[in-house]
Write a protein that holds these residues in place. Structure first.
Motif, PDB file in Angstrom:
ATOM      1  N   ALA A  70      67.796   0.711 -16.535  1.00  0.00           N
ATOM      2  CA  ALA A  70      67.508   0.403 -17.193  1.00  0.00           C
ATOM      3  C   ALA A  70      65.726  -0.130 -16.185  1.00  0.00           C
ATOM      4  O   ALA A  70      64.361   0.123 -16.925  1.00  0.00           O
ATOM      5  CB  ALA A  70      67.465  -1.129 -17.725  1.00  0.00           C
ATOM      6  N   PHE A  71      66.335  -0.383 -14.919  1.00  0.00           N
ATOM      7  CA  PHE A  71      65.208  -1.180 -13.978  1.00  0.00           C
ATOM      8  C   PHE A  71      64.553   0.174 -13.535  1.00  0.00           C
ATOM      9  O   PHE A  71      63.480   0.021 -13.079  1.00  0.00           O
ATOM     10  CB  PHE A  71      65.372  -2.206 -12.905  1.00  0.00           C
ATOM     11  CG  PHE A  71      66.160  -3.340 -13.723  1.00  0.00           C
ATOM     12  CD1 PHE A  71      64.994  -3.991 -13.223  1.00  0.00           C
ATOM     13  CD2 PHE A  71      67.163  -3.804 -13.398  1.00  0.00           C
ATOM     14  CE1 PHE A  71      65.059  -5.190 -14.012  1.00  0.00           C
ATOM     15  CE2 PHE A  71      67.489  -5.305 -14.353  1.00  0.00           C
ATOM     16  CZ  PHE A  71      66.350  -6.169 -14.208  1.00  0.00           C
ATOM     17  N   VAL A  72      65.266   1.034 -13.395  1.00  0.00           N
ATOM     18  CA  VAL A  72      65.081   2.641 -13.111  1.00  0.00           C
ATOM     19  C   VAL A  72      63.515   2.981 -14.484  1.00  0.00           C
ATOM     20  O   VAL A  72      62.380   3.695 -14.213  1.00  0.00           O
ATOM     21  CB  VAL A  72      65.697   3.402 -12.381  1.00  0.00           C
ATOM     22  CG1 VAL A  72      65.474   5.154 -12.652  1.00  0.00           C
ATOM     23  CG2 VAL A  72      66.838   3.060 -11.511  1.00  0.00           C
ATOM     24  N   VAL A  73      64.154   3.148 -15.486  1.00  0.00           N
ATOM     25  CA  VAL A  73      63.868   3.858 -16.449  1.00  0.00           C
ATOM     26  C   VAL A  73      61.767   2.919 -17.182  1.00  0.00           C
ATOM     27  O   VAL A  73      60.973   3.469 -17.159  1.00  0.00           O
ATOM     28  CB  VAL A  73      64.752   4.573 -17.718  1.00  0.00           C
ATOM     29  CG1 VAL A  73      63.563   4.474 -18.270  1.00  0.00           C
ATOM     30  CG2 VAL A  73      65.217   5.064 -16.993  1.00  0.00           C
ATOM     31  N   ILE A  74      62.115   1.895 -16.302  1.00  0.00           N
ATOM     32  CA  ILE A  74      61.226   0.864 -17.947  1.00  0.00           C
ATOM     33  C   ILE A  74      60.018   1.200 -16.619  1.00  0.00           C
ATOM     34  O   ILE A  74      59.298   1.358 -17.772  1.00  0.00           O
ATOM     35  CB  ILE A  74      61.857  -0.574 -17.276  1.00  0.00           C
ATOM     36  CG1 ILE A  74      62.637  -0.981 -18.201  1.00  0.00           C
ATOM     37  CG2 ILE A  74      60.637  -1.707 -17.361  1.00  0.00           C
ATOM     38  CD1 ILE A  74      63.345  -2.804 -18.354  1.00  0.00           C
ATOM     39  N   PRO A  75      59.424   0.769 -15.626  1.00  0.00           N
ATOM     40  CA  PRO A  75      58.661   2.223 -15.077  1.00  0.00           C
ATOM     41  C   PRO A  75      57.983   3.120 -16.100  1.00  0.00           C
ATOM     42  O   PRO A  75      56.520   2.761 -15.103  1.00  0.00           O
ATOM     43  CB  PRO A  75      58.965   1.867 -13.600  1.00  0.00           C
ATOM     44  CG  PRO A  75      60.349   0.674 -12.848  1.00  0.00           C
ATOM     45  CD  PRO A  75      61.181   1.216 -14.350  1.00  0.00           C
ATOM     46  N   PHE A  76      58.443   3.609 -16.513  1.00  0.00           N
ATOM     47  CA  PHE A  76      57.859   5.035 -17.045  1.00  0.00           C
ATOM     48  C   PHE A  76      56.847   4.433 -18.524  1.00  0.00           C
ATOM     49  O   PHE A  76      56.576   5.355 -18.719  1.00  0.00           O
ATOM     50  CB  PHE A  76      58.997   5.773 -17.604  1.00  0.00           C
ATOM     51  CG  PHE A  76      59.697   6.622 -16.477  1.00  0.00           C
ATOM     52  CD1 PHE A  76      58.796   8.251 -15.778  1.00  0.00           C
ATOM     53  CD2 PHE A  76      61.098   6.414 -16.449  1.00  0.00           C
ATOM     54  CE1 PHE A  76      59.163   8.681 -14.905  1.00  0.00           C
ATOM     55  CE2 PHE A  76      61.461   8.332 -15.401  1.00  0.00           C
ATOM     56  CZ  PHE A  76      60.756   8.160 -14.294  1.00  0.00           C
ATOM     57  N   TRP A  77      57.666   3.322 -19.120  1.00  0.00           N
ATOM     58  CA  TRP A  77      56.552   2.420 -20.023  1.00  0.00           C
ATOM     59  C   TRP A  77      55.647   2.349 -19.653  1.00  0.00           C
ATOM     60  O   TRP A  77      54.310   1.807 -19.795  1.00  0.00           O
ATOM     61  CB  TRP A  77      57.432   1.557 -20.133  1.00  0.00           C
ATOM     62  CG  TRP A  77      58.407   1.798 -21.152  1.00  0.00           C
ATOM     63  CD1 TRP A  77      58.744   2.999 -20.893  1.00  0.00           C
ATOM     64  CD2 TRP A  77      59.410   1.247 -21.445  1.00  0.00           C
ATOM     65  NE1 TRP A  77      60.443   3.111 -21.474  1.00  0.00           N
ATOM     66  CE2 TRP A  77      60.924   1.973 -22.114  1.00  0.00           C
ATOM     67  CE3 TRP A  77      60.016   0.310 -21.786  1.00  0.00           C
ATOM     68  CZ2 TRP A  77      62.415   1.794 -22.581  1.00  0.00           C
ATOM     69  CZ3 TRP A  77      61.306  -0.830 -22.155  1.00  0.00           C
ATOM     70  CH2 TRP A  77      62.468   0.213 -22.190  1.00  0.00           C
ATOM     71  N   VAL A  78      54.932   2.056 -18.204  1.00  0.00           N
ATOM     72  CA  VAL A  78      53.535   1.684 -17.491  1.00  0.00           C
ATOM     73  C   VAL A  78      53.153   2.356 -17.013  1.00  0.00           C
ATOM     74  O   VAL A  78      53.495   3.145 -16.151  1.00  0.00           O
ATOM     75  CB  VAL A  78      54.395  -0.338 -16.443  1.00  0.00           C
ATOM     76  CG1 VAL A  78      52.730   0.066 -15.940  1.00  0.00           C
ATOM     77  CG2 VAL A  78      55.279  -1.242 -16.799  1.00  0.00           C
ATOM     78  N   SER A  79      51.548   2.342 -17.678  1.00  0.00           N
ATOM     79  CA  SER A  79      50.700   3.204 -16.912  1.00  0.00           C
ATOM     80  C   SER A  79      50.712   3.156 -15.636  1.00  0.00           C
ATOM     81  O   SER A  79      51.044   2.791 -14.561  1.00  0.00           O
ATOM     82  CB  SER A  79      48.892   3.382 -17.359  1.00  0.00           C
ATOM     83  OG  SER A  79      48.593   3.876 -17.942  1.00  0.00           O
ATOM     84  N   VAL A  80      50.521   5.233 -15.461  1.00  0.00           N
ATOM     85  CA  VAL A  80      50.724   5.299 -13.745  1.00  0.00           C
ATOM     86  C   VAL A  80      48.706   4.482 -13.378  1.00  0.00           C
ATOM     87  O   VAL A  80      49.096   3.638 -12.165  1.00  0.00           O
ATOM     88  CB  VAL A  80      50.520   6.645 -13.526  1.00  0.00           C
ATOM     89  CG1 VAL A  80      49.998   7.115 -12.041  1.00  0.00           C
ATOM     90  CG2 VAL A  80      51.684   7.350 -13.866  1.00  0.00           C
ATOM     91  N   LEU A  81      47.710   4.232 -14.151  1.00  0.00           N
ATOM     92  CA  LEU A  81      46.794   3.534 -13.771  1.00  0.00           C
ATOM     93  C   LEU A  81      46.993   2.555 -13.314  1.00  0.00           C
ATOM     94  O   LEU A  81      46.273   1.659 -12.362  1.00  0.00           O
ATOM     95  CB  LEU A  81      45.784   3.670 -15.044  1.00  0.00           C
ATOM     96  CG  LEU A  81      44.071   2.998 -14.110  1.00  0.00           C
ATOM     97  CD1 LEU A  81      43.792   3.966 -13.040  1.00  0.00           C
ATOM     98  CD2 LEU A  81      43.524   3.688 -15.542  1.00  0.00           C
ATOM     99  N   VAL A  82      47.922   1.788 -14.551  1.00  0.00           N
ATOM    100  CA  VAL A  82      48.504   0.224 -14.107  1.00  0.00           C
ATOM    101  C   VAL A  82      48.742  -0.268 -12.724  1.00  0.00           C
ATOM    102  O   VAL A  82      48.594  -0.780 -12.155  1.00  0.00           O
ATOM    103  CB  VAL A  82      48.810  -0.490 -15.491  1.00  0.00           C
ATOM    104  CG1 VAL A  82      49.452  -1.636 -15.505  1.00  0.00           C
ATOM    105  CG2 VAL A  82      48.255  -0.238 -16.606  1.00  0.00           C
ATOM    106  N   ARG A  83      49.716   0.965 -12.833  1.00  0.00           N
ATOM    107  CA  ARG A  83      50.974   0.766 -11.420  1.00  0.00           C
ATOM    108  C   ARG A  83      49.797   0.698 -10.174  1.00  0.00           C
ATOM    109  O   ARG A  83      50.291   0.052  -9.567  1.00  0.00           O
ATOM    110  CB  ARG A  83      52.118   1.990 -11.798  1.00  0.00           C
ATOM    111  CG  ARG A  83      52.859   1.694 -13.100  1.00  0.00           C
ATOM    112  CD  ARG A  83      54.086   2.092 -13.156  1.00  0.00           C
ATOM    113  NE  ARG A  83      54.815   2.252 -12.412  1.00  0.00           N
ATOM    114  CZ  ARG A  83      55.902   3.891 -12.361  1.00  0.00           C
ATOM    115  NH1 ARG A  83      55.523   4.347 -13.065  1.00  0.00           N
ATOM    116  NH2 ARG A  83      56.219   4.024 -11.072  1.00  0.00           N
TER     117      ARG A  83
END
Length: 274
Positions: free
Chosen positions: A97-110
């Motif tokens: 879950a911790f590995v996959v959750i960043p996929f839900w955040v925009s690349v721009l935001v990250r």
């Protein structure tokens, strides 16, 4: 309907998607290739790219940054995937879950989040200054280091998840047999476990590299205009110069490199059973 599915092997169901792919993907690629040899069906644009040192430097820099990002992702991702395989079932779910959750955040935001962390007035520099580790802010962004950090953060799941899947399928009895024959933990890992997972590592690394050579947002933000990569040069050639013929030629070179790397990826993936 059943007759179409049985006699036509489901072709009627695939046809709409095939039409969309031809119109939205294949035709634009053919038009791009046509523009790359415009206006008189010659290789003049490709020759210009080969003769112009600036474009060669951008291509080489793109592949260099992508290669370093791939190595960093592999060095960080392999131990993480290996650690995940030894967790309990609940622990594995939490780790995934911790590995996959960043996929839900925009690349721009990250990417902007890394500016907040690594900027001169960011959290990292302020912490180092408060601890007296440094006496002035160090440059962690608006250079290749910042770009590589941001790209590694975004791409590392692409190496962790395939590696974890390959490691989880590995027959643990092989490791037990190696240990029973007197192998130490390090010998068992290096002589048995790592060779069996090396094809998956190679396939995942190629996937990360292919993705990295086409990055745009992260190099643009974390590079601060000082790190030139292919996608950023294409933006200049299309929206500012403009020079569509050169942009198409560069895109064709990038496409050829991606197709060649993808062929290697498929071969490695087939060998590793991914």
């Amino acid at each position: 309907m059943g007759r179409i599915g049985s006699n036509g092997n489901g072709f009627a169901y695939v046809l709409p998607l095939a039409v969309v792919m031809v119109i939205a993907f294949n035709i634009p690629i053919l038009l791009m290739l046509r523009i790359s040899v415009a206006p008189s069906w010659t290789l003049a644009n490709y020759l210009h790219l080969a003769q112009e040192e600036a474009y060669l430097k951008v291509l080489l820099n793109t592949f260099k940054v992508a290669a370093i990002t791939t190595v960093c992702s592999a060095v960080l991702g392999y131990p993480l995937a290996y650690w995940m395989t030894w967790l309990s079932p609940t622990g594995r779910l939490v780790a995934i879950a911790f590995v996959v959750i960043p996929f839900w955040v925009s690349v721009l935001v990250r990417s902007y989040a890394w500016i907040v962390l690594l900027g001169n007035a960011g959290l990292v520099n302020r912490a180092l200054l408060s601890l007296a580790v440094i006496d002035q802010p160090i440059g962690l962004i608006y250079n290749e280091l910042g770009v590589i950090i941001g790209m590694t953060n975004i791409l590392i799941p692409f190496i962790v998840l395939p590696l974890y899947a390959a490691m989880a399928r590995l027959d643990r009895r092989l490791l037990q047999a190696a240990a029973a024959l007197g192998g130490s933990d390090f010998q068992t890992f290096w002589l048995v476990f790592f060779p069996l997972t090396r094809p998956a590592l190679a396939a995942s690394a190629l996937l990360v590299f292919i993705s990295a050579i086409g990055f745009y947002i992260t190099p643009a933000l974390l590079g601060g205009g000082r790190v030139s990569m292919i996608a950023n040069v294409l933006d200049v050639l299309i929206n500012q110069v403009p020079s569509w013929e050169l942009a198409a030629a560069i895109s064709a070179v990038l496409l050829a490199a991606s197709v060649a790397l993808y062929a290697l990826y498929r071969r490695a993936a087939a060998y590793s059973g991914m």
